[in-house]
Design an enzyme around this catalytic site. Structure first.
Site, PDB file in Angstrom:
ATOM      1  N   ASP A  12       1.115  -1.045   0.295  1.00 50.63           N
ATOM      2  CA  ASP A  12       0.095  -0.189  -0.195  1.00 50.63           C
ATOM      3  C   ASP A  12       1.031   0.833  -0.463  1.00 50.63           C
ATOM      4  OD1 ASP A  12       1.163   0.464   2.599  1.00 50.63           O
ATOM      5  OD2 ASP A  12      -0.960   0.590   3.318  1.00 50.63           O
ATOM      6  N   HIS A  13       0.439   2.263   0.679  1.00 50.82           N
ATOM      7  CA  HIS A  13       1.136   3.548   0.191  1.00 50.82           C
ATOM      8  C   HIS A  13       2.592   4.104   0.846  1.00 50.82           C
ATOM      9  CE1 HIS A  13      -2.326   4.073   3.045  1.00 50.82           C
ATOM     10  NE2 HIS A  13      -1.603   4.762   3.517  1.00 50.82           N
ATOM     11  N   CYS A  69       2.762  -3.231   4.083  1.00 52.32           N
ATOM     12  CA  CYS A  69       2.313  -1.764   4.749  1.00 52.32           C
ATOM     13  C   CYS A  69       3.161  -0.888   5.624  1.00 52.32           C
ATOM     14  CB  CYS A  69       0.363  -2.506   4.791  1.00 52.32           C
ATOM     15  SG  CYS A  69       0.513  -3.979   6.084  1.00 52.32           S
ATOM     16  N   THR A  71       2.709  -1.933   8.758  1.00 51.56           N
ATOM     17  CA  THR A  71       3.250  -3.094  10.299  1.00 51.56           C
ATOM     18  C   THR A  71       4.074  -3.990   9.433  1.00 51.56           C
ATOM     19  OG1 THR A  71       0.995  -3.119  10.755  1.00 51.56           O
ATOM     20  CG2 THR A  71       2.226  -1.289  12.058  1.00 51.56           C
ATOM     21  N   HIS A 102       8.981 -23.648   9.716  1.00 53.96           N
ATOM     22  CA  HIS A 102       8.257 -24.475  11.557  1.00 53.96           C
ATOM     23  C   HIS A 102       6.489 -24.341  10.963  1.00 53.96           C
ATOM     24  CE1 HIS A 102      10.770 -24.528  14.938  1.00 53.96           C
ATOM     25  NE2 HIS A 102      10.616 -25.228  14.338  1.00 53.96           N
ATOM     26  N   ARG A 136       6.782 -32.632  11.982  1.00 53.78           N
ATOM     27  CA  ARG A 136       6.373 -32.137  13.169  1.00 53.78           C
ATOM     28  C   ARG A 136       4.824 -31.369  12.599  1.00 53.78           C
ATOM     29  NH1 ARG A 136      10.136 -31.101  15.708  1.00 53.78           N
ATOM     30  NH2 ARG A 136      10.820 -29.277  17.121  1.00 53.78           N
ATOM     31  N   HIS A 137       6.443 -30.421  12.128  1.00 52.07           N
ATOM     32  CA  HIS A 137       5.095 -29.697  11.397  1.00 52.07           C
ATOM     33  C   HIS A 137       4.562 -29.316  10.683  1.00 52.07           C
ATOM     34  CE1 HIS A 137       7.849 -26.736  14.612  1.00 52.07           C
ATOM     35  NE2 HIS A 137       9.116 -27.847  14.014  1.00 52.07           N
TER      36      HIS A 137
HETATM   37  C1  RB5 Z   1      -1.701   2.658   6.711  1.00 54.34           C
HETATM   38  O1  RB5 Z   1      -1.649   3.896   7.352  1.00 54.34           O
HETATM   39  C2  RB5 Z   1      -1.758   1.669   7.666  1.00 54.34           C
HETATM   40  O2  RB5 Z   1      -2.801   1.028   8.443  1.00 54.34           O
HETATM   41  C3  RB5 Z   1      -1.540   0.038   7.152  1.00 54.34           C
HETATM   42  O3  RB5 Z   1      -0.025   0.643   5.923  1.00 54.34           O
HETATM   43  C4  RB5 Z   1      -0.956  -1.288   7.421  1.00 54.34           C
HETATM   44  O4  RB5 Z   1      -0.510  -1.002   8.489  1.00 54.34           O
HETATM   45  C5  RB5 Z   1      -2.287  -1.439   8.463  1.00 54.34           C
HETATM   46  O5  RB5 Z   1      -1.906  -2.396   8.767  1.00 54.34           O
END
Ligand code: RB5
Length: 157
Positions: A12-13, A69, A71, A102, A136-137
């Site tokens: 995404d951005h 993204c 996070t 795993h 096992r995994h």
């Molecule tokens: C965008 O602002 C942000 O929410 C997205 O990139 C992401 O981190 C969501 O989980």
């Protein structure tokens, strides 16, 4: 040796600047990449991009996927809605190792707002170099698939 399929890549951005660096790094390593966007920092919705890459992986057009993204978490949630996807957020090399060894992860998700370029490169190197351990995994991954199949069946009946 069987020909390696491309890696499907999208962001995404918030992930766009790091996604560009991921693409360049993979190409420098001689790995084919299919880039599904986004192509700017203009605001978009990450589920749209997660769906594209997840589709490429489950339909067999890509070896695996990388989604970026802010996070790595939103992309993980959205991609895991596709049956057969095991998307795992790996913002460190230990997670990247175990996500493959795993969990047999087939999509790596990264936090574009959390990672510098050098760390991203180490994570990708670890992800690509680590095979699934099986054993096992394998049984545990099959149990995850069974949960998916069970609830999918209930919803569609
Ligand atoms: C965008 O602002 C942000 O929410 C997205 O990139 C992401 O981190 C969501 O989980």
């Amino acid at each position: 040796m069987p020909e390696r399929k491309p890696i499907a890549l999208a962001s995404d951005h918030a992930g766009y600047p790091l996604k560009e660096k991921v693409r360049e790094y993979l190409i420098r390593k001689g790995i084919a990449v299919k880039d599904f966007g986004t192509h700017s920092t203009g605001r978009v919705d990450y589920p749209d991009y997660a769906e594209k890459v997840a589709g490429q992986v489950v339909e067999g057009h890509a070896d695996c996927g990388i989604l970026v993204c802010g996070t790595g978490l939103g992309m993980m949630l959205a991609a895991n809605k596709v049956q057969g996807i095991r998307a795992l957020p790996c913002n460190d090399t230990i997670s990247a190792h175990f996500a493959r060894a795993h969990n047999n992860g087939n999509i790596l998700t990264l936090g574009g707002r959390m990672l510098d370029e050098a760390t991203m490169q180490k994570i990708i190197d670890t992800w690509l170099a680590t095979p699934f351990e099986g054993g096992r995994h394998q049984l545990r991954v099959e149990k995850i698939d069974a949960i998916d199949a069970h609830f999918h069946r209930e919803k569609s009946s």
